[in-house]
Design a protein around this motif. Structure first.
Motif, PDB file in Angstrom:
ATOM      1  N   ARG A  37       0.807  -1.224   0.000  1.00 28.63           N
ATOM      2  CA  ARG A  37       0.000   0.000   0.000  1.00 28.63           C
ATOM      3  C   ARG A  37       0.843   1.280   0.000  1.00 28.63           C
ATOM      4  N   LEU A  38       2.139   1.175   0.351  1.00 32.48           N
ATOM      5  CA  LEU A  38       3.018   2.341   0.347  1.00 32.48           C
ATOM      6  C   LEU A  38       3.810   2.410  -0.959  1.00 32.48           C
ATOM      7  N   GLY A  39       4.670   3.426  -1.057  1.00 35.40           N
ATOM      8  CA  GLY A  39       5.378   3.670  -2.306  1.00 35.40           C
ATOM      9  C   GLY A  39       6.615   2.836  -2.525  1.00 35.40           C
ATOM     10  N   ASP A  40       6.979   1.998  -1.565  1.00 38.32           N
ATOM     11  CA  ASP A  40       8.134   1.115  -1.710  1.00 38.32           C
ATOM     12  C   ASP A  40       7.980  -0.022  -0.715  1.00 38.32           C
ATOM     13  N   VAL A  41       8.791  -1.044  -0.859  1.00 39.66           N
ATOM     14  CA  VAL A  41       8.780  -2.150   0.100  1.00 39.66           C
ATOM     15  C   VAL A  41       9.623  -1.767   1.313  1.00 39.66           C
ATOM     16  N   ALA A  42       9.480  -2.514   2.380  1.00 32.71           N
ATOM     17  CA  ALA A  42      10.303  -2.363   3.594  1.00 32.71           C
ATOM     18  C   ALA A  42      10.199  -0.977   4.221  1.00 32.71           C
ATOM     19  N   LEU A  43       8.997  -0.409   4.247  1.00 33.32           N
ATOM     20  CA  LEU A  43       8.822   0.894   4.879  1.00 33.32           C
ATOM     21  C   LEU A  43       8.153   0.801   6.249  1.00 33.32           C
ATOM     22  N   GLU A  44       7.651  -0.371   6.608  1.00 34.94           N
ATOM     23  CA  GLU A  44       7.038  -0.528   7.922  1.00 34.94           C
ATOM     24  C   GLU A  44       7.971  -1.343   8.829  1.00 34.94           C
ATOM     25  N   SER A  45       7.526  -2.453   9.377  1.00 37.63           N
ATOM     26  CA  SER A  45       8.307  -3.168  10.394  1.00 37.63           C
ATOM     27  C   SER A  45       9.662  -3.656   9.892  1.00 37.63           C
ATOM     28  N   SER A  46       9.794  -3.925   8.593  1.00 40.56           N
ATOM     29  CA  SER A  46      11.073  -4.419   8.066  1.00 40.56           C
ATOM     30  C   SER A  46      12.095  -3.320   7.850  1.00 40.56           C
ATOM     31  N   ASN A  47      11.663  -2.070   7.916  1.00 40.47           N
ATOM     32  CA  ASN A  47      12.597  -0.963   7.755  1.00 40.47           C
ATOM     33  C   ASN A  47      13.635  -0.981   8.869  1.00 40.47           C
ATOM     34  N   PRO A  48      14.916  -0.756   8.557  1.00 39.70           N
ATOM     35  CA  PRO A  48      15.958  -0.894   9.584  1.00 39.70           C
ATOM     36  C   PRO A  48      15.806   0.037  10.778  1.00 39.70           C
ATOM     37  N   TRP A  49      15.147   1.189  10.597  1.00 39.36           N
ATOM     38  CA  TRP A  49      14.980   2.103  11.723  1.00 39.36           C
ATOM     39  C   TRP A  49      13.684   1.839  12.496  1.00 39.36           C
ATOM     40  N   ASN A  50      12.926   0.850  12.044  1.00 39.75           N
ATOM     41  CA  ASN A  50      11.706   0.474  12.756  1.00 39.75           C
ATOM     42  C   ASN A  50      11.894  -0.759  13.623  1.00 39.75           C
ATOM     43  N   ASN A  51      13.099  -1.310  13.658  1.00 38.64           N
ATOM     44  CA  ASN A  51      13.412  -2.464  14.505  1.00 38.64           C
ATOM     45  C   ASN A  51      14.862  -2.360  14.954  1.00 38.64           C
ATOM     46  N   ALA A  52      15.256  -3.235  15.866  1.00 42.96           N
ATOM     47  CA  ALA A  52      16.595  -3.139  16.456  1.00 42.96           C
ATOM     48  C   ALA A  52      17.670  -3.836  15.628  1.00 42.96           C
TER      49      ALA A  52
END
Length: 481
Positions: A37-52
């Motif tokens: 639904r967003l403009g690219d992949v890995a923008l939610e929980s998989s994004n590096p700044w959204n997890n440790a």
């Protein structure tokens, strides 16, 4: 007449990317469409700044082993991470994943505790784990000089006479799951997978022939569309429950999710980054969920080193960072409202913890950092917002970890929950393949054994196999022994 495909993947995260990659290896002729639904992949929980970015192997996370005499869960988490390492090794060798340094880096995993009670617990835990093949090389110390060598920022200006202890496993890792996700989707598109960005799946309806009518809408222009799929995977993070409810499968009845967000303190100060080459975890506060265990992490993202400390819990009714304010209400059904209310009544410690976290000022958060790093200067650190996690509520209990919910006929499945999540994406998806594709799985097993050589075995029961497998993947992924 709507378009027909073999597989629909909903969500552009590491779970969909992993499942799509496995299916393309096993069944290259299948037609796959992925929606994000967003403009690219890995923008939610998989994004590096959204997890440790922790390669979760239970090397340092105390919540996987609350009883120091019982290593079963810790071993299980480690076994799963070894499966992920093996698939990543195969994908690097095939050129599907780029150079290992673009997504995984050797980063020792440490645990640091203070106070007699926690020191005694950690010592006991170490004595248990050092006997397990998958935890070979674990070190323990109560000596400030040794711990200072492992991680100087922990010990500088620490109060004398305070009991403390640490464990260290040099073979830990820092993983950029955003990079893994993007590289896998890049490969999938090259193999003919149709990735549709800025497109939101709105409704799922089972057809009389057992296939699924997938209804979607472009977020640019609001153009509606639909297609027919033989199998649907919902890897949409917190929104998975909404789509599984839309599908009206009986298996989702009774489930609810509770969103918990988080913030981290982050620094890119080169002097600090150079002194801390580890991920250091400690004990969680009373009432805190396991995902809120405090830790001071070395990170490597896009070639730049940084440190992160946290998380500090936040609350939003949204199931995703880019979700909707009414998400938490829209999930309510007659089948789950009783369970959800019971969770609220029986988790007052969690409620108190969240209220306390929400009231914390930036200064208080810096004070929490100083419990780890006594010399911390607030001027070096900035607050960043991490991802939203949707913790599973079922049977009146708040559950931790991940859970696959699938229909009885295996034609649709979705993933609920959070940590260890991305680290165990590969074994989770292998289990899903076995349960959802029983008629194909026996035919696929030889290929799976090539991709994951120890598939179907238990490494911790075989000292030589554990040593050889960890050594082989460490060499291939360039993460040391």
């Amino acid at each position: 007449m709507s378009e027909s495909v073999d597989v629909v993947l909903i969500g552009g995260g590491v779970m969909s990317a992993t499942l799509g990659t496995l299916l393309k290896e096993l069944q290259p002729d299948w037609k796959i469409v992925a929606f994000e639904r967003l403009g690219d992949v890995a923008l939610e929980s998989s994004n590096p700044w959204n997890n440790a970015g922790t390669g979760h192997a239970a090397l340092c996370e105390l919540n996987y082993m609350p009883d120091p005499d019982d290593p079963a869960k810790a071993i299980g988490i480690n076994e799963q991470f070894q499966v992920s390492r093996q698939l990543w090794t195969s994908l690097v060798e095939k050129g599907i994943l780029d150079a290992p340094s673009t997504f995984i880096n050797a980063t020792p995993h440490m645990t640091f505790v203070r106070g007699e009670k926690d020191v005694s617990y950690l010592r006991h835990r170490y004595e248990t784990l050092k006997q397990q093949p998958l935890f070979a090389g674990i070190e323990y110390s109560e000596d400030s000089r040794v711990i200072n060598q492992w991680s100087p920022l922990l010990m500088q200006k620490r109060r004398a006479g305070e009991p403390f202890a640490a464990t260290r496993v040099p073979a830990g890792t820092d993983v950029d799951f955003g990079a893994v996700t993007k590289q896998l989707f890049s490969h999938l598109m090259a193999e003919g997978v149709d990735l549709r960005l800025n497109t939101e799946v709105k409704k799922l309806r089972r057809q009389k022939d057992g296939t699924w009518d997938v209804r979607f809408r472009s977020r640019v222009g609001r153009t509606p569309g639909r297609l027919n799929a033989k199998f649907v995977f919902v890897g949409a993070g917190g929104w998975a429950i909404k789509l599984l409810q839309s599908a009206r499968i009986p298996e989702i009845k009774g489930y609810g999710v509770f969103p918990i967000g988080g913030q981290f303190l982050k620094t890119t100060n080169p002097e600090l980054v150079a002194q801390h080459r580890a991920k250091v975890y400690s004990q969680a506060a009373v009432g805190a969920p396991p995902m809120s265990v405090p830790h001071l992490d070395a990170r490597m993202v896009d070639g730049e080193g940084s440190l992160m400390f946290g998380p500090f819990a936040t609350f939003s009714p949204k199931f995703l960072k880019t979700g909707r304010w009414i998400d938490i209400v829209q999930q309510v059904r007659l089948s789950n409202i009783g369970s959800m209310l019971k969770v609220g009544v029986t988790n007052l410690d969690l409620v108190r913890y969240l209220v306390g976290e929400l009231m914390k000022s930036r200064a208080k958060k810096i004070d929490s950092l100083r419990e780890f790093m006594p010399t911390a200067d607030g001027a070096d650190w900035e607050l960043i917002q991490a991802g939203q996690r949707a913790q599973v509520m079922k049977g009146g209990k708040l559950q931790f970890g991940t859970e696959v919910v699938s229909s009885a006929d295996g034609s649709i499945a979705g993933l609920l929950g959070a940590s260890p999540g991305a680290s165990t994406a590969v074994p989770i998806m292998l289990k899903l393949l076995r349960s959802c594709f029983p008629d194909d799985f026996a035919r696929w097993e030889p290929r799976l054994a090539e991709l994951v050589p120890t598939y179907g075995t238990t490494l911790n029961d075989d000292v030589e196999a554990a040593r050889d497998t960890m050594g082989r993947t460490a060499e291939a992924l360039r993460i040391g022994a």
